[in-house]
Design a protein around this motif. Structure first.
Motif, PDB file in Angstrom:
ATOM      1  N   MET A   1      15.233 -20.712  40.956  1.00 44.70           N
ATOM      2  CA  MET A   1      15.275 -20.371  39.701  1.00 44.70           C
ATOM      3  C   MET A   1      14.701 -21.823  38.736  1.00 44.70           C
ATOM      4  N   PRO A   2      13.517 -21.854  38.739  1.00 50.52           N
ATOM      5  CA  PRO A   2      13.006 -23.143  37.901  1.00 50.52           C
ATOM      6  C   PRO A   2      13.153 -22.963  36.557  1.00 50.52           C
ATOM      7  N   SER A   3      13.473 -24.333  36.055  1.00 56.32           N
ATOM      8  CA  SER A   3      13.791 -24.447  34.635  1.00 56.32           C
ATOM      9  C   SER A   3      12.996 -25.704  34.049  1.00 56.32           C
ATOM     10  N   ALA A   4      12.226 -25.532  33.046  1.00 55.66           N
ATOM     11  CA  ALA A   4      11.614 -26.495  32.683  1.00 55.66           C
ATOM     12  C   ALA A   4      12.267 -27.739  31.615  1.00 55.66           C
ATOM     13  N   VAL A   5      13.582 -26.933  31.226  1.00 58.43           N
ATOM     14  CA  VAL A   5      14.305 -27.779  30.392  1.00 58.43           C
ATOM     15  C   VAL A   5      15.896 -28.158  31.327  1.00 58.43           C
ATOM     16  N   VAL A   6      16.102 -29.241  31.171  1.00 60.04           N
ATOM     17  CA  VAL A   6      17.523 -29.546  31.807  1.00 60.04           C
ATOM     18  C   VAL A   6      18.440 -29.560  30.675  1.00 60.04           C
ATOM     19  N   THR A   7      19.579 -28.879  30.751  1.00 64.77           N
ATOM     20  CA  THR A   7      20.383 -28.665  29.670  1.00 64.77           C
ATOM     21  C   THR A   7      21.903 -29.235  30.035  1.00 64.77           C
ATOM     22  N   LYS A   8      22.948 -29.239  29.223  1.00 64.17           N
ATOM     23  CA  LYS A   8      24.198 -29.601  29.613  1.00 64.17           C
ATOM     24  C   LYS A   8      24.810 -28.178  30.277  1.00 64.17           C
ATOM     25  N   GLY A   9      25.456 -28.517  31.274  1.00 63.38           N
ATOM     26  CA  GLY A   9      26.086 -27.300  31.970  1.00 63.38           C
ATOM     27  C   GLY A   9      25.397 -26.680  33.037  1.00 63.38           C
ATOM     28  N   GLN A  10      24.132 -27.071  33.434  1.00 63.17           N
ATOM     29  CA  GLN A  10      23.401 -26.631  34.414  1.00 63.17           C
ATOM     30  C   GLN A  10      23.998 -27.220  35.816  1.00 63.17           C
ATOM     31  N   LEU A  11      23.760 -26.324  36.918  1.00 63.32           N
ATOM     32  CA  LEU A  11      24.303 -26.719  38.205  1.00 63.32           C
ATOM     33  C   LEU A  11      23.274 -26.734  39.234  1.00 63.32           C
ATOM     34  N   TYR A  12      23.198 -27.943  39.873  1.00 58.57           N
ATOM     35  CA  TYR A  12      21.795 -28.154  40.725  1.00 58.57           C
ATOM     36  C   TYR A  12      22.319 -28.484  42.048  1.00 58.57           C
ATOM     37  N   ARG A  13      21.659 -28.196  43.195  1.00 58.52           N
ATOM     38  CA  ARG A  13      21.817 -28.188  44.326  1.00 58.52           C
ATOM     39  C   ARG A  13      20.798 -29.327  44.998  1.00 58.52           C
ATOM     40  N   ASP A  14      21.360 -30.339  45.617  1.00 59.01           N
ATOM     41  CA  ASP A  14      20.534 -31.377  46.079  1.00 59.01           C
ATOM     42  C   ASP A  14      19.798 -31.078  47.191  1.00 59.01           C
ATOM     43  N   LEU A  15      18.376 -30.933  47.276  1.00 56.74           N
ATOM     44  CA  LEU A  15      17.637 -30.542  48.568  1.00 56.74           C
ATOM     45  C   LEU A  15      17.417 -31.610  49.477  1.00 56.74           C
ATOM     46  N   ALA A  16      17.713 -32.960  49.167  1.00 62.39           N
ATOM     47  CA  ALA A  16      17.665 -34.161  50.166  1.00 62.39           C
ATOM     48  C   ALA A  16      18.094 -33.795  51.461  1.00 62.39           C
ATOM     49  N   PRO A  17      17.262 -33.890  52.401  1.00 66.41           N
ATOM     50  CA  PRO A  17      17.539 -33.494  53.788  1.00 66.41           C
ATOM     51  C   PRO A  17      18.983 -33.811  54.150  1.00 66.41           C
ATOM     52  N   ASP A  18      19.507 -34.902  53.916  1.00 65.93           N
ATOM     53  CA  ASP A  18      20.918 -35.371  54.200  1.00 65.93           C
ATOM     54  C   ASP A  18      21.942 -34.770  53.143  1.00 65.93           C
ATOM     55  N   MET A  19      21.460 -34.370  52.043  1.00 63.47           N
ATOM     56  CA  MET A  19      22.641 -33.915  51.088  1.00 63.47           C
ATOM     57  C   MET A  19      22.469 -32.280  51.393  1.00 63.47           C
ATOM     58  N   LYS A  20      21.391 -31.640  51.640  1.00 55.89           N
ATOM     59  CA  LYS A  20      21.261 -30.338  51.757  1.00 55.89           C
ATOM     60  C   LYS A  20      22.412 -29.901  52.776  1.00 55.89           C
ATOM     61  N   ARG A  21      22.584 -30.503  53.935  1.00 57.80           N
ATOM     62  CA  ARG A  21      23.592 -30.239  54.698  1.00 57.80           C
ATOM     63  C   ARG A  21      24.855 -30.373  54.454  1.00 57.80           C
ATOM     64  N   ARG A  22      25.200 -31.274  53.499  1.00 60.65           N
ATOM     65  CA  ARG A  22      26.402 -31.207  52.709  1.00 60.65           C
ATOM     66  C   ARG A  22      26.661 -30.309  51.564  1.00 60.65           C
ATOM     67  N   ASP A  23      25.760 -29.453  51.370  1.00 60.60           N
ATOM     68  CA  ASP A  23      25.685 -28.627  50.073  1.00 60.60           C
ATOM     69  C   ASP A  23      26.342 -29.131  48.961  1.00 60.60           C
ATOM     70  N   ARG A  24      25.594 -30.240  48.590  1.00 60.60           N
ATOM     71  CA  ARG A  24      25.885 -31.016  47.315  1.00 60.60           C
ATOM     72  C   ARG A  24      25.492 -30.661  46.184  1.00 60.60           C
ATOM     73  N   ARG A  25      26.371 -30.434  45.237  1.00 61.53           N
ATOM     74  CA  ARG A  25      26.012 -29.682  43.794  1.00 61.53           C
ATOM     75  C   ARG A  25      26.448 -30.558  42.807  1.00 61.53           C
ATOM     76  N   LEU A  26      25.599 -30.732  41.993  1.00 60.35           N
ATOM     77  CA  LEU A  26      25.840 -31.439  40.730  1.00 60.35           C
ATOM     78  C   LEU A  26      25.814 -30.721  39.462  1.00 60.35           C
ATOM     79  N   ARG A  27      26.642 -31.035  38.514  1.00 64.12           N
ATOM     80  CA  ARG A  27      26.664 -30.373  37.246  1.00 64.12           C
ATOM     81  C   ARG A  27      26.186 -31.437  36.265  1.00 64.12           C
ATOM     82  N   VAL A  28      25.348 -30.986  35.328  1.00 64.96           N
ATOM     83  CA  VAL A  28      24.793 -31.764  34.164  1.00 64.96           C
ATOM     84  C   VAL A  28      25.914 -31.803  33.070  1.00 64.96           C
ATOM     85  N   VAL A  29      26.306 -33.234  32.771  1.00 70.15           N
ATOM     86  CA  VAL A  29      27.274 -33.449  31.862  1.00 70.15           C
ATOM     87  C   VAL A  29      26.742 -33.847  30.449  1.00 70.15           C
ATOM     88  N   ALA A  30      25.700 -34.475  30.535  1.00 69.14           N
ATOM     89  CA  ALA A  30      24.966 -35.023  29.435  1.00 69.14           C
ATOM     90  C   ALA A  30      23.529 -35.281  29.287  1.00 69.14           C
TER      91      ALA A  30
END
Length: 110
Positions: A1-30
């Protein structure tokens, strides 16, 4: 789900090889001029609740996957999505989609 704009409240999955295995998810707070402040919402091998940041360009790149967007809950967005889905078929033209979206936008949100 591509987005050209980063906004507060969005949730992203980190796709770095070491983070993908950990299913690391980050919420935009500002969101600032060039970077976003994030909080780790899920991490199988790390610290949930930890604050971090990332550049806006990096969040919009293939390094992250947008998995939840605040606009997904907007009633008007959902009405347009439903209208476009109704006309979606193999022979649908861009005008079919545009008419469906315009009807949804002009109708009162229920």
């Amino acid at each position: 789900m591509p987005s050209a704009v980063v906004t507060k409240g969005q949730l992203y999955r980190d796709l770095a090889p070491d983070m993908k295995r950990r299913d690391r998810r980050l919420r935009v707070v500002a969101v600032g001029e060039s970077r976003a402040d994030l909080v780790v919402e899920h991490d199988l091998g790390g610290q949930e609740g930890k604050k971090t940041h990332a550049s806006l360009a990096r969040l919009r790149s293939a390094a992250f996957e947008l998995i939840e967007d605040a606009t997904d809950a907007d009633p008007q967005y959902l009405a347009v999505l439903a209208a476009v889905s109704d006309v979606h078929r193999s022979g649908a033209t861009p005008a079919d989609y545009a008419r469906a979206a315009l009807r949804a936008i002009r109708s009162p949100v229920q």
